[in-house]
Motif scaffolding. Structure first.
Motif, PDB file in Angstrom:
ATOM      1  N   MET A 194       0.851  -1.176   0.000  1.00 48.32           N
ATOM      2  CA  MET A 194       0.000   0.000   0.000  1.00 48.32           C
ATOM      3  C   MET A 194       0.894   1.236   0.000  1.00 48.32           C
ATOM      4  N   ARG A 195       0.599   2.179  -0.840  1.00 43.93           N
ATOM      5  CA  ARG A 195       1.414   3.384  -0.999  1.00 43.93           C
ATOM      6  C   ARG A 195       1.150   4.375   0.141  1.00 43.93           C
ATOM      7  N   CYS A 196       2.202   4.880   0.734  1.00 37.39           N
ATOM      8  CA  CYS A 196       2.112   5.864   1.815  1.00 37.39           C
ATOM      9  C   CYS A 196       1.603   7.194   1.242  1.00 37.39           C
ATOM     10  N   PRO A 197       0.598   7.799   1.882  1.00 43.14           N
ATOM     11  CA  PRO A 197       0.087   9.071   1.370  1.00 43.14           C
ATOM     12  C   PRO A 197       1.051  10.239   1.590  1.00 43.14           C
ATOM     13  N   LYS A 198       2.040  10.053   2.471  1.00 43.15           N
ATOM     14  CA  LYS A 198       2.981  11.137   2.768  1.00 43.15           C
ATOM     15  C   LYS A 198       4.203  11.097   1.856  1.00 43.15           C
ATOM     16  N   CYS A 199       4.884   9.948   1.792  1.00 42.35           N
ATOM     17  CA  CYS A 199       6.136   9.874   1.015  1.00 42.35           C
ATOM     18  C   CYS A 199       6.001   9.031  -0.257  1.00 42.35           C
ATOM     19  N   HIS A 200       4.844   8.382  -0.436  1.00 42.56           N
ATOM     20  CA  HIS A 200       4.538   7.573  -1.620  1.00 42.56           C
ATOM     21  C   HIS A 200       5.372   6.298  -1.745  1.00 42.56           C
ATOM     22  N   CYS A 201       5.986   5.881  -0.665  1.00 37.27           N
ATOM     23  CA  CYS A 201       6.713   4.615  -0.644  1.00 37.27           C
ATOM     24  C   CYS A 201       5.700   3.466  -0.721  1.00 37.27           C
ATOM     25  N   ASN A 202       6.087   2.376  -1.377  1.00 37.08           N
ATOM     26  CA  ASN A 202       5.170   1.243  -1.540  1.00 37.08           C
ATOM     27  C   ASN A 202       5.256   0.206  -0.428  1.00 37.08           C
ATOM     28  N   VAL A 221       1.180  -3.664   8.374  1.00 34.36           N
ATOM     29  CA  VAL A 221      -0.114  -3.592   9.029  1.00 34.36           C
ATOM     30  C   VAL A 221       0.115  -3.653  10.528  1.00 34.36           C
ATOM     31  N   ILE A 222      -0.369  -2.631  11.245  1.00 33.00           N
ATOM     32  CA  ILE A 222      -0.215  -2.558  12.698  1.00 33.00           C
ATOM     33  C   ILE A 222      -1.431  -3.153  13.394  1.00 33.00           C
ATOM     34  N   ASP A 223      -2.604  -2.844  12.848  1.00 30.90           N
ATOM     35  CA  ASP A 223      -3.851  -3.296  13.445  1.00 30.90           C
ATOM     36  C   ASP A 223      -4.855  -3.558  12.334  1.00 30.90           C
ATOM     37  N   GLU A 282       1.743   1.356   8.869  1.00 32.14           N
ATOM     38  CA  GLU A 282       2.872   2.253   9.122  1.00 32.14           C
ATOM     39  C   GLU A 282       3.842   2.123   7.959  1.00 32.14           C
ATOM     40  N   CYS A 283       4.232   3.264   7.413  1.00 28.62           N
ATOM     41  CA  CYS A 283       5.171   3.285   6.298  1.00 28.62           C
ATOM     42  C   CYS A 283       6.550   2.867   6.811  1.00 28.62           C
ATOM     43  N   GLU A 284       7.205   1.976   6.071  1.00 28.15           N
ATOM     44  CA  GLU A 284       8.529   1.512   6.476  1.00 28.15           C
ATOM     45  C   GLU A 284       9.614   2.539   6.173  1.00 28.15           C
ATOM     46  N   GLU A 285       9.301   3.504   5.320  1.00 25.30           N
ATOM     47  CA  GLU A 285      10.272   4.530   4.938  1.00 25.30           C
ATOM     48  C   GLU A 285      10.243   5.724   5.901  1.00 25.30           C
ATOM     49  N   CYS A 286       9.044   6.325   6.104  1.00 26.38           N
ATOM     50  CA  CYS A 286       8.960   7.573   6.885  1.00 26.38           C
ATOM     51  C   CYS A 286       8.237   7.407   8.224  1.00 26.38           C
ATOM     52  N   ALA A 287       7.746   6.209   8.530  1.00 21.65           N
ATOM     53  CA  ALA A 287       7.043   5.876   9.779  1.00 21.65           C
ATOM     54  C   ALA A 287       5.689   6.569   9.910  1.00 21.65           C
ATOM     55  N   ASN A 288       5.178   7.138   8.830  1.00 23.16           N
ATOM     56  CA  ASN A 288       3.845   7.738   8.847  1.00 23.16           C
ATOM     57  C   ASN A 288       2.808   6.632   9.037  1.00 23.16           C
ATOM     58  N   ARG A 289       1.802   6.902   9.866  1.00 18.90           N
ATOM     59  CA  ARG A 289       0.728   5.943  10.080  1.00 18.90           C
ATOM     60  C   ARG A 289      -0.512   6.419   9.327  1.00 18.90           C
ATOM     61  N   PHE A 290      -1.202   5.472   8.704  1.00 18.92           N
ATOM     62  CA  PHE A 290      -2.399   5.804   7.950  1.00 18.92           C
ATOM     63  C   PHE A 290      -3.360   4.628   7.974  1.00 18.92           C
ATOM     64  N   THR A 291      -4.607   4.888   7.605  1.00 17.38           N
ATOM     65  CA  THR A 291      -5.661   3.883   7.639  1.00 17.38           C
ATOM     66  C   THR A 291      -6.090   3.538   6.221  1.00 17.38           C
ATOM     67  N   THR A 292      -6.300   2.263   5.976  1.00 19.08           N
ATOM     68  CA  THR A 292      -6.856   1.818   4.699  1.00 19.08           C
ATOM     69  C   THR A 292      -8.079   0.962   4.985  1.00 19.08           C
ATOM     70  N   PHE A 293      -8.934   0.840   3.975  1.00 14.76           N
ATOM     71  CA  PHE A 293     -10.122   0.014   4.094  1.00 14.76           C
ATOM     72  C   PHE A 293     -10.124  -0.987   2.957  1.00 14.76           C
ATOM     73  N   GLU A 294     -10.396  -2.239   3.291  1.00 17.44           N
ATOM     74  CA  GLU A 294     -10.478  -3.304   2.300  1.00 17.44           C
ATOM     75  C   GLU A 294     -11.928  -3.719   2.179  1.00 17.44           C
ATOM     76  N   ARG A 295     -12.400  -3.821   0.946  1.00 18.26           N
ATOM     77  CA  ARG A 295     -13.784  -4.202   0.699  1.00 18.26           C
ATOM     78  C   ARG A 295     -13.811  -5.285  -0.363  1.00 18.26           C
ATOM     79  N   LEU A 296     -14.715  -6.219  -0.216  1.00 17.21           N
ATOM     80  CA  LEU A 296     -14.884  -7.280  -1.187  1.00 17.21           C
ATOM     81  C   LEU A 296     -15.256  -6.669  -2.534  1.00 17.21           C
ATOM     82  N   GLU A 297     -14.570  -7.086  -3.585  1.00 19.39           N
ATOM     83  CA  GLU A 297     -14.899  -6.591  -4.912  1.00 19.39           C
ATOM     84  C   GLU A 297     -16.173  -7.286  -5.368  1.00 19.39           C
ATOM     85  N   GLU A 298     -17.176  -6.496  -5.616  1.00 13.00           N
ATOM     86  CA  GLU A 298     -18.466  -7.049  -5.977  1.00 13.00           C
ATOM     87  C   GLU A 298     -18.701  -6.908  -7.471  1.00 13.00           C
ATOM     88  N   MET A 299     -19.679  -7.655  -7.955  1.00 12.73           N
ATOM     89  CA  MET A 299     -20.046  -7.562  -9.359  1.00 12.73           C
ATOM     90  C   MET A 299     -20.474  -6.132  -9.663  1.00 12.73           C
TER      91      MET A 299
END
Length: 164
Positions: free
Chosen positions: A1-9, A13-15, A30-47
Motif C-alpha cells: 500500500m502506498r504511503c500518502p505522505k512519502c509515496h513509498c510502496n 499492518v499494525i492493526d 505504518e510506512c517503512e520509509e517515513c514511519a507515517n501511520r495511515f488507515t486503509t479500508f479493504e472491501r470485497l470486490e463485488e459484481m
C-alpha cells in the motif's frame, strides 16, 4: 500500500479489524520509509452494478456520487461523517441485496431520501429540492408538510415513551 505522505510502496499492518458496516476491513498501517501511520479500508470486490438513469443511459454504481450529494446537502448541518458513511453503507447493502446487475436511479434516490429524512430534516429538504427538480412552490410545500408531519410524529412518539 502506498504511503500518502512519502509515496513509498512498503508499509506494515499494525492493526486490523472489521469496520462498522461489517463488509469492510479497517487496517492501520505504518510506512517503512517515513514511519507515517495511515488507515486503509479493504472491501470485497463485488459484481458491477449499473444504474439506469432517467434518460435511459447506464453508469456504474458509485458510493462517491452518493457521498458527494449528501455532503453538499449537509453543509453547515450537524451531520457527522460517520453517520453519512453508515447511511451510504445501508443504501449500498440494500441496493446490492435487492438488485443483481441493474437498478433504477430513482430507487437509489428514494433510498437516499429515506436515510436523510431520519438523519436530518434540513439535509433531507436540501437533497430533495435538487433530486426532485420541483416544478412549482406547491410541490415544495407538500414536501415540507410531509417532513413536518414526520418530525411531529417522532416528537409525539418520544413524549409517549417518556411518560410511560
Amino acid at each position: 500500500m502506498r504511503c500518502p505522505k512519502c509515496h513509498c510502496n512498503k508499509s506494515s499492518v499494525i492493526d486490523s479489524r472489521q469496520a462498522e458496516d461489517g463488509n469492510t476491513i479497517r487496517r492501520r498501517r505504518e510506512c517503512e520509509e517515513c514511519a507515517n501511520r495511515f488507515t486503509t479500508f479493504e472491501r470485497l470486490e463485488e459484481m458491477p452494478l449499473l444504474v439506469i438513469k432517467k434518460d435511459g443511459t447506464r453508469e456504474q454504481f458509485s458510493r462517491d456520487k452518493i457521498l458527494n450529494g449528501i455532503i453538499q446537502s449537509a453543509q453547515k448541518r450537524p451531520v457527522s461523517s460517520s453517520d453519512i458513511e453508515k447511511a451510504i453503507s445501508r443504501i449500498e447493502r440494500k441496493v446490492r441485496s435487492d438488485y443483481d446487475s441493474e437498478v433504477d436511479s430513482t430507487v437509489i434516490g428514494n433510498l437516499v431520501m429515506d436515510e436523510l429524512a431520519e438523519l436530518d430534516e434540513i439535509t433531507y429538504v436540501r437533497f430533495a429540492s435538487v433530486y426532485r427538480s420541483f416544478k412549482d412552490v406547491d410541490e415544495i410545500e407538500e414536501l415540507l408538510r410531509q417532513i413536518t408531519n414526520r418530525v411531529r410524529g417522532k416528537k409525539k412518539g418520544s413524549l409517549r415513551d417518556d411518560t410511560e
